[in-house]
Motif scaffolding. Structure first.
Motif, PDB file in Angstrom:
ATOM      1  N   GLY A   1      -7.076  37.563 108.331  1.00 41.52           N
ATOM      2  CA  GLY A   1      -8.481  37.948 108.271  1.00 41.52           C
ATOM      3  C   GLY A   1      -9.209  37.468 107.030  1.00 41.52           C
ATOM      4  N   ASP A   2      -8.491  37.110 105.988  1.00 39.59           N
ATOM      5  CA  ASP A   2      -9.132  36.673 104.751  1.00 39.59           C
ATOM      6  C   ASP A   2      -9.742  35.290 104.949  1.00 39.59           C
ATOM      7  OD1 ASP A   2      -9.907  36.000 102.210  1.00 39.59           O
ATOM      8  OD2 ASP A   2      -7.949  36.311 101.269  1.00 39.59           O
ATOM      9  N   PRO A   3     -11.066  35.173 104.891  1.00 38.43           N
ATOM     10  CA  PRO A   3     -11.687  33.853 105.109  1.00 38.43           C
ATOM     11  C   PRO A   3     -11.345  32.847 104.026  1.00 38.43           C
ATOM     12  CG  PRO A   3     -13.334  35.457 104.397  1.00 38.43           C
ATOM     13  CD  PRO A   3     -12.082  36.223 104.660  1.00 38.43           C
ATOM     14  N   LEU A   4     -10.901  33.314 102.858  1.00 38.30           N
ATOM     15  CA  LEU A   4     -10.557  32.377 101.799  1.00 38.30           C
ATOM     16  C   LEU A   4      -9.298  31.586 102.137  1.00 38.30           C
ATOM     17  CD1 LEU A   4     -11.320  34.465  98.579  1.00 38.30           C
ATOM     18  CD2 LEU A   4     -12.730  32.709  99.676  1.00 38.30           C
ATOM     19  N   VAL A   5      -8.395  32.165 102.920  1.00 41.89           N
ATOM     20  CA  VAL A   5      -7.211  31.426 103.359  1.00 41.89           C
ATOM     21  C   VAL A   5      -7.635  30.267 104.258  1.00 41.89           C
ATOM     22  CG1 VAL A   5      -5.073  31.568 104.693  1.00 41.89           C
ATOM     23  CG2 VAL A   5      -5.695  33.420 103.113  1.00 41.89           C
ATOM     24  N   ALA A   6      -8.520  30.558 105.201  1.00 38.17           N
ATOM     25  CA  ALA A   6      -9.032  29.506 106.081  1.00 38.17           C
ATOM     26  C   ALA A   6      -9.770  28.440 105.281  1.00 38.17           C
ATOM     27  CB  ALA A   6      -9.951  30.112 107.136  1.00 38.17           C
ATOM     28  N   PHE A   7     -10.496  28.856 104.247  1.00 44.35           N
ATOM     29  CA  PHE A   7     -11.230  27.901 103.412  1.00 44.35           C
ATOM     30  C   PHE A   7     -10.263  26.993 102.665  1.00 44.35           C
ATOM     31  CE2 PHE A   7     -13.461  26.754  99.441  1.00 44.35           C
ATOM     32  CZ  PHE A   7     -14.587  26.146  99.987  1.00 44.35           C
ATOM     33  N   ASN A   8      -9.196  27.570 102.110  1.00 46.70           N
ATOM     34  CA  ASN A   8      -8.184  26.776 101.427  1.00 46.70           C
ATOM     35  C   ASN A   8      -7.604  25.719 102.366  1.00 46.70           C
ATOM     36  OD1 ASN A   8      -5.515  25.938 100.428  1.00 46.70           O
ATOM     37  ND2 ASN A   8      -5.580  27.660  99.033  1.00 46.70           N
ATOM     38  N   LEU A   9      -7.224  26.138 103.570  1.00 45.84           N
ATOM     39  CA  LEU A   9      -6.660  25.208 104.548  1.00 45.84           C
ATOM     40  C   LEU A   9      -7.678  24.136 104.929  1.00 45.84           C
ATOM     41  CD1 LEU A   9      -4.302  24.478 106.454  1.00 45.84           C
ATOM     42  CD2 LEU A   9      -5.316  26.041 108.131  1.00 45.84           C
TER      43      LEU A   9
ATOM     44  N   ILE B   1     -11.203  28.165  94.593  1.00 49.08           N
ATOM     45  CA  ILE B   1     -10.313  27.346  95.421  1.00 49.08           C
ATOM     46  C   ILE B   1     -10.778  25.889  95.417  1.00 49.08           C
ATOM     47  CG2 ILE B   1      -9.566  26.917  97.799  1.00 49.08           C
ATOM     48  CD1 ILE B   1      -9.725  30.005  98.186  1.00 49.08           C
ATOM     49  N   GLU B   2     -12.075  25.705  95.597  1.00 47.27           N
ATOM     50  CA  GLU B   2     -12.619  24.353  95.690  1.00 47.27           C
ATOM     51  C   GLU B   2     -12.362  23.554  94.416  1.00 47.27           C
ATOM     52  OE1 GLU B   2     -16.666  22.666  97.614  1.00 47.27           O
ATOM     53  OE2 GLU B   2     -16.919  24.194  96.066  1.00 47.27           O
ATOM     54  N   GLU B   3     -12.603  24.171  93.258  1.00 51.76           N
ATOM     55  CA  GLU B   3     -12.422  23.452  91.998  1.00 51.76           C
ATOM     56  C   GLU B   3     -10.940  23.170  91.725  1.00 51.76           C
ATOM     57  OE1 GLU B   3     -14.415  25.038  88.672  1.00 51.76           O
ATOM     58  OE2 GLU B   3     -16.401  24.889  89.576  1.00 51.76           O
ATOM     59  N   THR B   4     -10.082  24.138  92.046  1.00 51.69           N
ATOM     60  CA  THR B   4      -8.649  23.931  91.816  1.00 51.69           C
ATOM     61  C   THR B   4      -8.108  22.793  92.674  1.00 51.69           C
ATOM     62  OG1 THR B   4      -8.322  26.243  91.224  1.00 51.69           O
ATOM     63  CG2 THR B   4      -6.381  25.025  91.932  1.00 51.69           C
ATOM     64  N   LEU B   5      -8.450  22.792  93.962  1.00 49.88           N
ATOM     65  CA  LEU B   5      -7.949  21.744  94.842  1.00 49.88           C
ATOM     66  C   LEU B   5      -8.555  20.387  94.496  1.00 49.88           C
ATOM     67  CD1 LEU B   5      -7.794  23.567  98.294  1.00 49.88           C
ATOM     68  CD2 LEU B   5      -6.010  23.311  96.551  1.00 49.88           C
ATOM     69  N   LYS B   6      -9.778  20.387  94.005  1.00 52.17           N
ATOM     70  CA  LYS B   6     -10.389  19.121  93.600  1.00 52.17           C
ATOM     71  C   LYS B   6      -9.662  18.545  92.381  1.00 52.17           C
ATOM     72  CE  LYS B   6     -14.745  16.784  92.646  1.00 52.17           C
ATOM     73  NZ  LYS B   6     -14.250  15.984  91.527  1.00 52.17           N
ATOM     74  N   LEU B   7      -9.304  19.415  91.422  1.00 52.23           N
ATOM     75  CA  LEU B   7      -8.523  18.942  90.277  1.00 52.23           C
ATOM     76  C   LEU B   7      -7.236  18.275  90.741  1.00 52.23           C
ATOM     77  CD1 LEU B   7      -8.776  21.834  87.647  1.00 52.23           C
ATOM     78  CD2 LEU B   7      -9.513  19.465  87.325  1.00 52.23           C
ATOM     79  N   MET B   8      -6.581  18.894  91.709  1.00 50.23           N
ATOM     80  CA  MET B   8      -5.324  18.347  92.220  1.00 50.23           C
ATOM     81  C   MET B   8      -5.553  17.018  92.938  1.00 50.23           C
ATOM     82  SD  MET B   8      -3.547  21.833  93.657  1.00 50.23           S
ATOM     83  CE  MET B   8      -3.103  23.174  92.538  1.00 50.23           C
ATOM     84  N   TYR B   9      -6.575  16.989  93.787  1.00 51.84           N
ATOM     85  CA  TYR B   9      -6.849  15.768  94.549  1.00 51.84           C
ATOM     86  C   TYR B   9      -7.292  14.627  93.631  1.00 51.84           C
ATOM     87  CZ  TYR B   9      -8.766  12.679  98.157  1.00 51.84           C
ATOM     88  OH  TYR B   9      -9.032  11.609  98.969  1.00 51.84           O
ATOM     89  N   ASP B  10      -8.022  14.962  92.576  1.00 54.33           N
ATOM     90  CA  ASP B  10      -8.528  13.930  91.669  1.00 54.33           C
ATOM     91  C   ASP B  10      -7.422  13.265  90.851  1.00 54.33           C
ATOM     92  OD1 ASP B  10     -11.093  14.240  92.543  1.00 54.33           O
ATOM     93  OD2 ASP B  10     -11.805  15.372  90.808  1.00 54.33           O
ATOM     94  N   GLU B  11      -6.202  13.810  90.891  1.00 48.34           N
ATOM     95  CA  GLU B  11      -5.088  13.113  90.237  1.00 48.34           C
ATOM     96  C   GLU B  11      -4.843  11.758  90.895  1.00 48.34           C
ATOM     97  OE1 GLU B  11      -1.643  15.551  90.386  1.00 48.34           O
ATOM     98  OE2 GLU B  11      -2.462  17.087  89.050  1.00 48.34           O
ATOM     99  N   SER B  12      -5.189  11.637  92.159  1.00 46.46           N
ATOM    100  CA  SER B  12      -5.059  10.411  92.945  1.00 46.46           C
ATOM    101  C   SER B  12      -3.583  10.033  93.101  1.00 46.46           C
ATOM    102  CB  SER B  12      -5.858   9.271  92.310  1.00 46.46           C
ATOM    103  OG  SER B  12      -5.959   8.181  93.219  1.00 46.46           O
ATOM    104  N   HIS B  13      -3.350   8.861  93.665  1.00 48.91           N
ATOM    105  CA  HIS B  13      -2.003   8.427  94.038  1.00 48.91           C
ATOM    106  C   HIS B  13      -1.088   8.396  92.816  1.00 48.91           C
ATOM    107  CE1 HIS B  13      -3.160   7.321  98.143  1.00 48.91           C
ATOM    108  NE2 HIS B  13      -4.293   6.917  97.604  1.00 48.91           N
ATOM    109  N   GLY B  14       0.073   8.974  92.969  1.00 49.85           N
ATOM    110  CA  GLY B  14       1.014   9.078  91.864  1.00 49.85           C
ATOM    111  C   GLY B  14       0.968  10.419  91.169  1.00 49.85           C
TER     112      GLY B  14
END
Length: 204
Positions: free
Chosen positions: A68-76, A157-170
């Protein structure tokens, strides 16, 4: 909804990473048998050659219903936007892996130390396959970013996942997010002292 690329100031946040290849490739193996017959001065010589070919990995189990937590769906949703951008099939939500991930976030909130024993915990844990990876947020938690809890949670969630994604390949966080061999994910979100602790556990 497209991938969010708005800049933000949280570039100094620390991220915790766990990754383990619990075994080499999974899937059914097939053996191809070839028989070679050669004529020699001493008569025919027969050689049997066995070639082992790895078959495709088994299909992952169906996705579990989202909680039921919409933040879980947002993370996914954010994870799968990044995977779509890289041409990778979407992750499926796993309730049992999420239970594992929530415990990881609770421990992170308690100790502020990323789990060093992730490989031992994931190996044989319920619902995990033969490969697993873990991404965690700042060990000190992500501070509130808005007064409304839902708005703040999405921004965290958005900022944390963006930090991770911005590491790019490697970058190992990036590689976990877009790894095509990972097809299921557990989402562990835990609030403590107004700060969000986030764990994403990936497996095949």
């Amino acid at each position: 909804m497209g991938i969010r690329t708005a800049p933000f100031q949280a570039t100094s946040r620390r991220l915790a990473l766990g990754f383990v290849a619990l075994s080499v490739a999974c899937g059914a193996d097939e053996a191809q048998r070839s028989v070679l017959v050669e004529q020699t001065a001493n008569g025919p010589r027969t050689t049997v050659v066995m070639t082992r070919m790895e078959g495709p990995p088994p299909a992952p189990p169906p996705a579990d219903p989202l909680p039921g937590d919409p933040l879980v769906a947002f993370n996914l949703e954010i994870l799968n936007q990044y995977r779509e951008h890289e041409g990778v099939e979407p992750l499926r939500y796993s309730a049992r892996i999420s239970a594992f991930a929530i415990e990881g976030s609770k421990e992170l909130a308690l100790t502020h130390v990323p789990r060093a024993d992730f490989a031992q915990r994931a190996d044989g844990a319920p619902a995990f396959g033969v490969r697993a990876g873990e991404n965690q947020s700042d060990p000190d938690g992500i501070p509130p970013l808005a007064t409304d809890p839902q708005v703040s949670g999405k921004k965290q969630i958005e900022e944390t996942l963006k930090l991770m994604y911005d590491e790019s390949h490697g970058g190992k966080h990036f590689d976990n997010i877009v790894n095509p061999r990972f097809r299921r994910v557990g989402v562990g979100l835990y609030q403590s002292g107004g700060r969000l602790y986030l764990t994403n556990d990936f497996t095949d």
